[in-house]
Design a protein around this motif. Structure first.
Motif, PDB file in Angstrom:
ATOM      1  N   GLY A  23       0.743  -1.369  -0.072  1.00 30.63           N
ATOM      2  CA  GLY A  23      -0.009   0.013   0.072  1.00 30.63           C
ATOM      3  C   GLY A  23       1.056   1.505  -0.606  1.00 30.63           C
ATOM      4  N   ILE A  24       1.771   0.962   0.757  1.00 34.23           N
ATOM      5  CA  ILE A  24       3.025   2.411   0.975  1.00 34.23           C
ATOM      6  C   ILE A  24       3.334   2.611  -0.592  1.00 34.23           C
ATOM      7  N   ALA A  25       3.763   1.606  -0.678  1.00 38.49           N
ATOM      8  CA  ALA A  25       4.552   1.769  -2.093  1.00 38.49           C
ATOM      9  C   ALA A  25       4.113   1.969  -3.397  1.00 38.49           C
ATOM     10  N   ARG A  26       2.411   2.361  -3.429  1.00 41.09           N
ATOM     11  CA  ARG A  26       1.369   3.037  -4.583  1.00 41.09           C
ATOM     12  C   ARG A  26       1.755   4.495  -4.109  1.00 41.09           C
ATOM     13  N   GLY A  27       2.351   5.083  -3.294  1.00 43.05           N
ATOM     14  CA  GLY A  27       2.934   6.400  -3.021  1.00 43.05           C
ATOM     15  C   GLY A  27       4.197   7.098  -3.584  1.00 43.05           C
ATOM     16  N   ARG A  28       4.405   8.333  -3.638  1.00 39.16           N
ATOM     17  CA  ARG A  28       5.723   8.843  -3.860  1.00 39.16           C
ATOM     18  C   ARG A  28       6.421   8.513  -2.840  1.00 39.16           C
ATOM     19  N   SER A  29       7.661   9.279  -2.842  1.00 37.33           N
ATOM     20  CA  SER A  29       7.968   9.619  -1.558  1.00 37.33           C
ATOM     21  C   SER A  29       8.448  10.767  -1.100  1.00 37.33           C
ATOM     22  N   ALA A  30       9.475  11.330   0.494  1.00 37.55           N
ATOM     23  CA  ALA A  30       9.098  11.917   0.710  1.00 37.55           C
ATOM     24  C   ALA A  30      10.793  12.309   2.240  1.00 37.55           C
ATOM     25  N   VAL A  31      11.561  13.030   1.521  1.00 38.02           N
ATOM     26  CA  VAL A  31      12.933  12.743   2.774  1.00 38.02           C
ATOM     27  C   VAL A  31      12.434  14.232   3.368  1.00 38.02           C
ATOM     28  N   VAL A  32      13.030  14.387   4.796  1.00 39.66           N
ATOM     29  CA  VAL A  32      13.596  15.146   5.404  1.00 39.66           C
ATOM     30  C   VAL A  32      15.002  15.251   6.205  1.00 39.66           C
ATOM     31  N   LEU A  33      15.576  16.271   5.779  1.00 34.55           N
ATOM     32  CA  LEU A  33      16.722  16.667   5.888  1.00 34.55           C
ATOM     33  C   LEU A  33      17.181  17.959   6.322  1.00 34.55           C
ATOM     34  N   GLN A  34      18.298  17.643   7.718  1.00 30.32           N
ATOM     35  CA  GLN A  34      18.898  18.997   7.726  1.00 30.32           C
ATOM     36  C   GLN A  34      19.370  20.278   7.010  1.00 30.32           C
ATOM     37  N   TYR A  35      20.033  20.966   7.207  1.00 31.02           N
ATOM     38  CA  TYR A  35      20.543  22.181   6.031  1.00 31.02           C
ATOM     39  C   TYR A  35      20.826  23.116   7.186  1.00 31.02           C
ATOM     40  N   GLU A  36      21.582  24.144   6.844  1.00 28.50           N
ATOM     41  CA  GLU A  36      21.923  24.786   7.927  1.00 28.50           C
ATOM     42  C   GLU A  36      21.457  25.551   8.362  1.00 28.50           C
ATOM     43  N   GLY A  37      19.682  26.038   8.063  1.00 26.93           N
ATOM     44  CA  GLY A  37      18.998  26.494   8.830  1.00 26.93           C
ATOM     45  C   GLY A  37      18.196  26.213   9.615  1.00 26.93           C
ATOM     46  N   GLY A  38      18.093  24.985   9.223  1.00 18.23           N
ATOM     47  CA  GLY A  38      17.383  23.738  10.161  1.00 18.23           C
ATOM     48  C   GLY A  38      16.387  22.664   9.408  1.00 18.23           C
ATOM     49  N   ILE A  39      15.326  22.521   9.090  1.00 17.42           N
ATOM     50  CA  ILE A  39      15.064  20.736   8.716  1.00 17.42           C
ATOM     51  C   ILE A  39      14.611  21.366   7.245  1.00 17.42           C
ATOM     52  N   LEU A  40      14.460  20.298   6.433  1.00 15.78           N
ATOM     53  CA  LEU A  40      13.736  21.158   4.983  1.00 15.78           C
ATOM     54  C   LEU A  40      13.023  19.964   5.271  1.00 15.78           C
ATOM     55  N   MET A  41      11.768  19.860   4.737  1.00 14.52           N
ATOM     56  CA  MET A  41      11.072  18.348   4.734  1.00 14.52           C
ATOM     57  C   MET A  41      10.256  18.577   2.762  1.00 14.52           C
ATOM     58  N   VAL A  42      10.041  17.816   2.504  1.00 16.93           N
ATOM     59  CA  VAL A  42      10.519  17.547   0.705  1.00 16.93           C
ATOM     60  C   VAL A  42       9.552  16.697   0.459  1.00 16.93           C
ATOM     61  N   ALA A  43       8.124  16.600  -0.520  1.00 17.81           N
ATOM     62  CA  ALA A  43       7.128  15.595  -0.229  1.00 17.81           C
ATOM     63  C   ALA A  43       6.834  15.471  -1.871  1.00 17.81           C
ATOM     64  N   ASP A  44       7.280  14.496  -2.689  1.00 23.60           N
ATOM     65  CA  ASP A  44       6.836  14.116  -4.737  1.00 23.60           C
ATOM     66  C   ASP A  44       4.805  14.541  -3.863  1.00 23.60           C
ATOM     67  N   ASN A  45       4.239  15.394  -4.346  1.00 28.01           N
ATOM     68  CA  ASN A  45       3.213  15.420  -4.240  1.00 28.01           C
ATOM     69  C   ASN A  45       2.361  16.626  -4.715  1.00 28.01           C
ATOM     70  N   MET A  46       1.888  16.341  -5.802  1.00 29.15           N
ATOM     71  CA  MET A  46       0.855  17.281  -7.170  1.00 29.15           C
ATOM     72  C   MET A  46      -0.225  17.787  -6.243  1.00 29.15           C
ATOM     73  N   SER A  47      -0.337  17.272  -5.231  1.00 25.49           N
ATOM     74  CA  SER A  47      -2.052  17.980  -4.359  1.00 25.49           C
ATOM     75  C   SER A  47      -1.576  19.003  -3.945  1.00 25.49           C
ATOM     76  N   ARG A  48      -2.702  19.928  -3.950  1.00 26.32           N
ATOM     77  CA  ARG A  48      -2.493  21.627  -3.405  1.00 26.32           C
ATOM     78  C   ARG A  48      -2.918  21.511  -1.762  1.00 26.32           C
ATOM     79  N   THR A  49      -3.987  20.582  -1.562  1.00 25.82           N
ATOM     80  CA  THR A  49      -4.793  20.521  -0.546  1.00 25.82           C
ATOM     81  C   THR A  49      -4.705  19.138  -0.144  1.00 25.82           C
TER      82      THR A  49
END
Length: 253
Positions: A23-49
């Protein structure tokens, strides 16, 4: 008279785990990582809502993949817990570790006691006053919890995304460089290579220097500029272009 059908507990657990992973594999992934100013969160997601990334509390963010109604229930549960605890005690008494443990207990109970496990994988991230105080927790469908260091990928192809991200990750990277590393990894999910534009991405940061609430979404023209800056700096690092302007401190638009 037919004999009762028996399934060994070990086989039941294996079947549940296989069901959740598919079930999880049917969707796209997301990543969370540190950067110089804090923590960045990025998801492959076309929905705006239908958000995969959300704010839980002042310093705490939430990222999830899988079935939206299930991880949305978890998000709401976390928000309610944080609000009540912060009201009863102090806002500084709400921690990412507490929330990660509650999510782990909830998912573990569902996995053990319900016929159908929840098809979700989540990340709880808390930005600290310094980089070595940042916390990133990954919680899987069966209630397992892992204290991640630096970065984490979740989703059906998380191992492959994580392998790609590992080569580009730097905890002291600028926001545009960190975003470039994240999108580079997500674009190579499942071993394929895609071009991820701003419209494909949901992006937010936990910004260390920001007062009070640290969570901020990045979208629109600012996101587009950060993506272009990251690409330009990547080309410049390989001797194939010039770096873009610094947009990390611009306001959301």
């Amino acid at each position: 008279m037919s004999m009762p059908f028996y399934v060994a507990p070990e086989q039941q657990m294996k079947d549940k785990a296989d069901y959740a992973r598919k079930g999880i594999a049917r969707g796209r992934s997301a990543v969370v990582l540190q950067y110089e100013g804090g923590i960045l969160m990025v998801a492959d997601n076309m929905s705006r809502t239908l958000h995969k990334i959300s704010e839980i509390y002042d310093r705490i963010g939430f990222a999830a993949v899988g079935r939206y109604p299930e991880f949305e229930n978890l998000r709401l549960m976390g928000v309610r817990f944080a609000d009540v605890r912060g009201y009863q005690y102090d806002r500084r008494d709400v921690s990412g570790r507490q929330l990660a443990n509650i999510y782990a207990q909830t998912l573990g109970t569902v996995f053990s006691e319900s016929l159908k496990p929840w098809e979700v994988e989540i990340v709880v991230a808390e930005v600290g006053d310094a980089a070595d105080e940042d916390e990133i927790y990954r919680i899987t469908f069966d209630g397992s919890i892992v204290d991640e260091q630096g970065f984490v990928a979740v989703g059906g192809s998380s191992e492959h995304v994580s392998d790609v991200l590992k080569d580009r990750f730097a905890a002291d990277a600028s926001l545009s460089a960190a975003l470039n590393a994240a999108t580079h990894a997500l674009a190579r999910e499942n071993g394929e290579e895609r071009e991820l534009e701003a419209s494909n991405l949901e992006v937010a940061i936990l910004e260390r220097a920001r007062q009070h609430r640290k969570f901020r979404r990045i979208h629109g023209r600012r996101l587009t500029r950060l993506i272009e800056e990251g690409k330009a700096n990547g080309r410049a690092a390989s001797g194939d272009g010039t770096s873009g302007a610094d947009t990390a401190d611009e306001a959301d638009e």
